[in-house]
Write a protein that holds these residues in place. Structure first.
Motif, short mmCIF file in Angstrom:
data_model
loop_
_atom_site.label_atom_id
_atom_site.label_comp_id
_atom_site.label_asym_id
_atom_site.label_seq_id
_atom_site.Cartn_x
_atom_site.Cartn_y
_atom_site.Cartn_z
N GLY A 18 4.92 0.69 -17.02
CA GLY A 18 4.27 2.10 -17.77
C GLY A 18 2.57 1.93 -17.57
N CYS B 238 0.49 -1.18 -0.39
CA CYS B 238 -0.20 -0.32 0.06
C CYS B 238 0.76 0.96 0.54
CB CYS B 238 -1.54 0.03 1.45
SG CYS B 238 -1.90 -1.56 1.48
N ILE C 67 1.27 3.53 -4.99
CA ILE C 67 0.44 2.90 -6.34
C ILE C 67 -0.36 2.10 -5.98
CG2 ILE C 67 1.06 1.99 -8.57
CD1 ILE C 67 3.51 3.13 -8.83
N GLY C 68 -0.61 1.38 -4.96
CA GLY C 68 -1.11 0.06 -4.58
C GLY C 68 -2.27 0.78 -3.79
N ARG D 184 0.28 3.10 6.25
CA ARG D 184 -0.11 3.58 5.11
C ARG D 184 -1.81 2.25 5.36
NH1 ARG D 184 4.37 3.63 0.82
NH2 ARG D 184 5.00 5.94 1.59
N PRO E 60 1.20 -8.76 6.96
CA PRO E 60 1.76 -9.17 6.47
C PRO E 60 3.24 -10.25 8.51
CG PRO E 60 2.60 -8.01 5.16
CD PRO E 60 1.71 -7.99 6.33
N PHE F 203 2.03 -5.20 -6.12
CA PHE F 203 2.74 -3.34 -6.53
C PHE F 203 3.76 -3.35 -5.08
CE2 PHE F 203 -0.23 -2.03 -8.92
CZ PHE F 203 0.93 -2.41 -9.86
N GLY G 16 6.60 -4.71 -4.22
CA GLY G 16 7.70 -5.22 -5.56
C GLY G 16 8.19 -6.67 -4.23
N ASN G 17 8.29 -6.48 -3.06
CA ASN G 17 9.01 -7.14 -2.13
C ASN G 17 8.86 -8.82 -1.92
OD1 ASN G 17 8.28 -8.47 0.75
ND2 ASN G 17 9.47 -7.52 1.39
N LEU H 151 3.88 -6.08 -16.27
CA LEU H 151 3.59 -4.43 -16.36
C LEU H 151 4.72 -3.82 -16.45
CD1 LEU H 151 0.24 -3.23 -16.26
CD2 LEU H 151 1.62 -2.46 -14.01
N PRO I 9 2.61 -4.41 5.85
CA PRO I 9 2.90 -4.32 6.94
C PRO I 9 2.68 -2.72 7.78
CG PRO I 9 4.50 -4.24 5.86
CD PRO I 9 3.67 -4.05 4.61
N ASN I 10 3.46 -1.78 7.26
CA ASN I 10 3.11 -0.63 7.52
C ASN I 10 1.67 0.08 8.72
OD1 ASN I 10 3.29 2.42 7.58
ND2 ASN I 10 4.98 2.42 6.73
N GLY J 257 6.87 -10.62 0.14
CA GLY J 257 5.31 -10.75 -0.41
C GLY J 257 4.88 -11.38 -1.42
N1 LIG Z 1 5.58 -1.77 -12.91
C1 LIG Z 1 6.11 -0.65 -13.51
O1 LIG Z 1 6.02 -0.04 -14.53
C2 LIG Z 1 6.12 0.59 -12.22
C3 LIG Z 1 5.96 1.55 -12.26
C4 LIG Z 1 6.82 2.50 -11.20
C5 LIG Z 1 6.79 1.48 -9.91
N2 LIG Z 1 6.97 0.22 -9.72
C6 LIG Z 1 7.04 -0.43 -9.11
O2 LIG Z 1 6.00 -0.70 -8.28
C7 LIG Z 1 5.56 -0.66 -6.61
C8 LIG Z 1 5.22 0.08 -5.94
O3 LIG Z 1 5.46 1.50 -5.98
P1 LIG Z 1 5.32 2.31 -4.60
O4 LIG Z 1 5.47 4.50 -5.56
O5 LIG Z 1 3.68 2.89 -3.89
O6 LIG Z 1 6.43 1.36 -4.01
P2 LIG Z 1 6.26 1.60 -2.10
O7 LIG Z 1 8.17 1.86 -2.11
O8 LIG Z 1 6.14 3.30 -1.34
O9 LIG Z 1 5.49 0.69 -1.24
C9 LIG Z 1 5.90 -1.08 -1.06
C10 LIG Z 1 4.75 -0.88 -0.24
O10 LIG Z 1 4.71 -2.22 -0.04
C11 LIG Z 1 4.78 -2.49 1.48
N3 LIG Z 1 5.69 -4.39 1.71
C12 LIG Z 1 6.47 -4.16 2.08
N4 LIG Z 1 6.56 -5.44 2.26
C13 LIG Z 1 5.68 -6.07 2.14
C14 LIG Z 1 5.12 -7.41 1.77
N5 LIG Z 1 5.69 -8.58 2.59
N6 LIG Z 1 3.80 -7.38 1.45
C15 LIG Z 1 2.89 -5.89 1.71
N7 LIG Z 1 3.50 -5.05 1.41
C16 LIG Z 1 4.61 -5.10 1.96
C17 LIG Z 1 5.62 -1.21 2.12
O11 LIG Z 1 5.75 -1.81 3.56
C18 LIG Z 1 5.09 -0.51 1.08
O12 LIG Z 1 3.89 0.45 1.78
C19 LIG Z 1 7.03 -0.58 -6.74
O13 LIG Z 1 7.90 -1.43 -6.62
C20 LIG Z 1 7.64 -0.23 -7.66
O14 LIG Z 1 9.00 0.41 -8.12
C21 LIG Z 1 6.11 -0.39 -11.10
#
Ligand SMILES: NC(=O)c1ccc[n+]([C@@H]2O[C@H](COP(=O)([O-])OP(=O)(O)OC[C@H]3O[C@@H](n4cnc5c(N)ncnc54)[C@H](O)[C@@H]3O)[C@@H](O)[C@H]2O)c1
Ligand SMILES: [Zn+2]
Ligand SMILES: [Zn+2]
Length: 345
Positions: free
Chosen positions: A293, A177, A180-181, A205, A220, A244, A246-247, A291, A201-202, A250
């Protein structure tokens, strides 16, 4: 118009090395527009650039002005661009496609083999002015707040994920969350999801996830996420996961709790390879989608429709600061007690 402007520059390779510089206001070349930036947003990519992680080190040649999420007003146009564009309020598609490679010619400009990214390959928007190709300057609805118009680019990633699969009537899990999530949560609800379960986990958020429309938020770190997710989803797991975080853990958990025949859209970008049990995952008929952009410009069209019908994602903007306070903004983001932070040049 001033001849020089304030901007935030990645001055050298290596961690840190962000400085406020005074540089000449760019002059739009053929096919380009000059935009006066009203608000810019900090993205995870900007943090990767600041910290000089592999992603940045492989792509960036300093010095470069960073930032790619913004809105502003077109104040000048280059040769070949209609003067009628001057005065338009615009945001930007951050990927500049070549329109010549085989993927562009196949209608997949978001996967262009020669993509140039704003704030990565060319000067970005943490500046008073930015010049970009006219095509990339997407006209905003002035009835939508500037805070939201500044984050259309990341909102587009959420919309792209949620339109990659069908959502209506389904149980959707959103993992991570961050901004983007959170936006994907609201988009899934708007597209008719029967239930949206977030994983985060935060706690700061997680609380915002409820405001964005989550029915349940699971931590989690405090439960067996596979068991708990199945329990929330008719005992068999969600139809769709929009990933979303990236973990790595996760993502691995999602491949376990997704229902047989379910779909996982992998939007998060992990820093390392992610081991997945192929037999367990794919024998159950699970589908994984990557995915990148936003579709140019179909995703923007869908996003526009959602916003014009009243979708309001402003709860994922946590701070608006003067651009000079960029160090404070990065510290806030790293503290985990912030979401989208907007900078005002
Ligand atoms: N595919 C694309 O085109 C594209 C474009 C932009 C960003 N992204 C990616 O999308 C992701 C989300 O972007 P954002 O700006 O919201 O990032 P962000 O880092 O702010 O959010 C990631 C969230 O995941 C949470 N997290 C950590 N471990 C977790 C787990 N085990 N389970 C669930 N949640 C967990 C974190 O606490 C954090 O709130 C990033 O990885 C970013 O690099 C992808
Ligand atoms: Zn971004
Ligand atoms: Zn191309």
């Amino acid at each position: 118009m001033n001849k020089t402007m304030k901007c935030i520059v990645k001055t050298n390779a290596g961690p840190g090395n962000l400085e406020m510089w005074e540089k000449p206001v760019p002059v739009p070349g053929p096919g380009e527009v000059l935009i006066k930036v009203h608000l810019a947003a900090i993205c995870g990519t900007d943090i990767h650039i600041k910290d000089w992680e592999e992603f940045a080190a492989n792509r960036i040649i300093p010095p470069i002005i960073i930032g790619h999420e913004f809105c502003g007003e077109i104040v000048a146009v280059g040769h070949g661009v209609s003067e009628e564009r001057v005065g338009q309020l615009v945001s930007a598609e951050s990927h500049i496609a070549c329109h010549r490679c085989s993927l562009c010619l196949d209608g997949k400009e978001n996967l262009c083999l020669n993509t140039k990214a704003i704030g990565v390959h060319i000067d970005g928007c943490f500046a008073e002015y930015i010049k970009i190709p006219s095509e990339n300057a997407y006209v905003c609805n002035p009835a939508i707040s500037e805070e939201i118009n500044a984050i259309l680019e990341p909102l587009g990633v959420a919309v792209h994920a949620a339109t990659k699969v069908s959502i209506g009537g389904k149980i959707i899990a959103v993992t991570g969350c961050g901004p983007i999530g959170l936006m994907a949560t609201m988009v899934a609800k708007r597209l008719g999801a029967s239930k949206v379960i977030c994983v985060e986990p935060n706690s700061y958020r997680a609380a915002v996830a409820y405001k964005m429309g989550a029915d349940v938020v699971l931590n989690p770190k405090e439960c067996n996420i596979v068991d708990e997710m199945r329990y929330e989803c008719e005992g068999i797991g969600p139809d769709v996961v929009l990933e979303f975080s990236g973990n790595i853990e996760g993502i691995q958990a999602a491949t376990k709790y997704i229902r047989a025949g379910g779909e996982i859209v992998v939007g998060g970008l992990p820093n390392h390879e992610v081991p997945i049990n192929f037999t367990e995952t794919f024998y159950r008929g699970v589908n994984l989608y990557g995915l990148s952009g936003r579709e140019m410009y179909h995703t923007w069209k869908v996003m526009n429709g959602l916003l014009n019908s009243g979708m309001d994602v402003s709860d994922c903007v946590s701070h608006i600061l003067p651009m000079e306070e960029y160090n404070k903004a990065f510290e806030l983001l790293e503290s985990g007690q912030a979401l989208k932070i907007l900078l005002r040049p």
